[in-house]
Scaffold this motif. Structure first.
Motif, mmCIF file in Angstrom:
data_model
loop_
_atom_site.group_PDB
_atom_site.id
_atom_site.type_symbol
_atom_site.label_atom_id
_atom_site.label_comp_id
_atom_site.label_asym_id
_atom_site.label_seq_id
_atom_site.Cartn_x
_atom_site.Cartn_y
_atom_site.Cartn_z
ATOM 1 N N ALA A 31 0.827 -1.206 0.000
ATOM 2 C CA ALA A 31 0.000 0.000 0.000
ATOM 3 C C ALA A 31 0.865 1.260 0.000
ATOM 4 O O ALA A 31 0.584 2.225 -0.724
ATOM 5 C CB ALA A 31 -0.921 -0.003 1.220
ATOM 6 N N VAL A 32 1.945 1.250 0.794
ATOM 7 C CA VAL A 32 2.861 2.391 0.824
ATOM 8 C C VAL A 32 3.496 2.590 -0.548
ATOM 9 O O VAL A 32 3.597 3.713 -1.051
ATOM 10 C CB VAL A 32 3.948 2.187 1.899
ATOM 11 N N ASN A 33 3.917 1.488 -1.176
ATOM 12 C CA ASN A 33 4.538 1.576 -2.496
ATOM 13 C C ASN A 33 3.554 2.120 -3.522
ATOM 14 O O ASN A 33 3.905 2.961 -4.360
ATOM 15 C CB ASN A 33 5.032 0.186 -2.923
ATOM 16 N N THR A 34 2.299 1.637 -3.463
ATOM 17 C CA THR A 34 1.275 2.107 -4.403
ATOM 18 C C THR A 34 1.055 3.609 -4.266
ATOM 19 O O THR A 34 0.961 4.332 -5.259
ATOM 20 C CB THR A 34 -0.049 1.354 -4.165
ATOM 21 N N GLU A 35 0.975 4.081 -3.028
ATOM 22 C CA GLU A 35 0.772 5.511 -2.792
ATOM 23 C C GLU A 35 1.973 6.324 -3.275
ATOM 24 O O GLU A 35 1.816 7.414 -3.838
ATOM 25 C CB GLU A 35 0.522 5.767 -1.299
ATOM 26 N N MET A 36 3.179 5.810 -3.061
ATOM 27 C CA MET A 36 4.380 6.519 -3.498
ATOM 28 C C MET A 36 4.431 6.632 -5.018
ATOM 29 O O MET A 36 4.694 7.702 -5.576
ATOM 30 C CB MET A 36 5.632 5.785 -3.000
ATOM 31 N N ILE A 37 4.138 5.508 -5.699
ATOM 32 C CA ILE A 37 4.135 5.509 -7.164
ATOM 33 C C ILE A 37 3.094 6.496 -7.678
ATOM 34 O O ILE A 37 3.344 7.274 -8.610
ATOM 35 C CB ILE A 37 3.839 4.091 -7.710
ATOM 36 N N SER A 38 1.899 6.476 -7.088
ATOM 37 C CA SER A 38 0.832 7.385 -7.498
ATOM 38 C C SER A 38 1.226 8.837 -7.272
ATOM 39 O O SER A 38 0.987 9.706 -8.123
ATOM 40 C CB SER A 38 -0.447 7.058 -6.717
ATOM 41 N N ALA A 39 1.857 9.106 -6.122
ATOM 42 C CA ALA A 39 2.269 10.475 -5.811
ATOM 43 C C ALA A 39 3.304 10.982 -6.807
ATOM 44 O O ALA A 39 3.196 12.113 -7.312
ATOM 45 C CB ALA A 39 2.828 10.539 -4.385
#
Length: 347
Positions: A31-39
């Protein structure tokens, strides 16, 4: 004081709790990785949109990014260097449709992928990263060893349409020929390039680095053993290295030669394959596959050496150093251009 008895139910409970916690931790990381990629994708989008709206400022894009970097670093902390902001901008440009971005890859994966200008090549490595669960380190190694070019070159000049297939689907293994590379690269073995080495030295080095060797071999390979004994009429022979490919459901016998391909090596490997087919294969196994790894395979002779043999035997070169990436890219490009010319003439 006696330790309390551990019941089977207690063990089951502990394992269940461990499973829940480990799954939860993995989900948090994902989830952290997904948010970072999206950001980072959205930061790139804003930079591009700002440049497009302010064409005059776009002429001074370098200075604009430097100023932006200073402000963001001051207010948000590290991670917003000019280089990283340029990478975020390129991230949005290359993956303009956010749906094409995979949460199975980290930002570090994408930084490596964004260094690849060729769209087909980048698409291949992206799909292989996801399918084979490559770490960033493994991705770098495959890039350095020119895996994409080697797979294309191993399929011959007549199959340059493989460019499209590799880009769309990655490496698919449906028949024995699909597992081949030309050349194989053993730079991880640490053997000297300009000094003579024995076949046993190469075999020892590959066994000592078996995980890296399996990565080089590709998908579906499992190590069975080295110097596997084969006996005929009380006379013993030894296959250098034996693997099993779970995708092809077949044993793969690899013979190492520190010289060019010779007919005698083919005959010996053919004998090993016949033995495995008759004595080792289970009913559900497919016919075993043989690969001779040698320092050279004379193109004019190879069709006569390998022709007419019922068993699947292939010959590939190996090198002890990373190939010249630029030279391999040029060779692939020349083959592709030749293939396009031939098709245009045929049409």
């Amino acid at each position: 004081m006696k330790a309390p008895n551990v019941k089977a139910d207690d063990n089951s409970l502990i394992e269940s709790i461990k499973s829940i916690i480990m799954t939860s931790r993995q989900n948090i990381v994902r989830a952290v990785n997904t948010e970072m990629i999206s950001a980072y994708w959205n930061v790139g989008r804003l930079i591009v949109e700002n440049e497009q709206k302010n064409m005059e400022r776009a002429q001074y894009g370098e200075q604009t990014l430097k100023n932006l970097s200073k402000r963001l670093t001051k207010e948000l902390g590290s991670g917003f260097s000019t280089t990283n902001l340029k990478m975020m901008r390129r991230f949005f440009i290359v993956y303009e449709k956010s749906q094409t971005v995979s949460d199975q890859l980290s930002w570090s994966h994408y930084c490596e992928l964004l260094s690849i200008s060729d769209t087909n090549k980048r698409s291949f490595y992206e799909k292989e990263c996801i399918a084979s669960k490559w770490s960033v380190r493994e991705l770098k190694r495959q890039l350095d060893s020119s895996l994409y070019e080697r797979l294309l070159l191993s399929r011959g000049k007549e199959n340059k349409e493989e460019v499209r297939k590799l880009a769309e689907k990655g490496q698919e293994i449906a028949k024995p020929e699909d597992i081949l590379k030309d050349p194989y690269v053993f730079e991880f073995a640490g053997l000297p390039e300009n000094k003579p080495v024995m076949e046993a030295d190469i075999e020892n080095a590959l066994t000592n680095h078996i995980e890296k060797f399996l990565l080089e071999l590709g998908k579906g390979f499992m190590f069975v053993g080295r110097q596997q004994r084969i006996t005929f009429d009380n006379e013993h022979y030894y296959a250098d290295m034996v693997f099993y490919n779970k995708i092809l459901r077949a044993y793969v016998i690899i013979e190492l030669k520190t010289r060019k391909l010779l007919p005698a090596a083919v005959g010996q490997l053919n004998m090993y394959l016949n033995y495995y087919k008759a004595e080792v294969n289970d009913p559900e196994d497919n016919a075993p596959i043989g690969i001779i790894l040698c320092t050279d395979k004379p193109s004019a002779k190879i069709e006569y050496v390998l022709g007419g043999i019922e068993n699947k035997i292939f010959a590939s070169k190996y090198v002890l150093y990373l190939p010249d990436k630029k030279a391999m890219e040029e060779e692939v490009q020349n083959f592709i251009e030749d293939w396009k010319d031939q098709n245009s003439i045929g049409s």
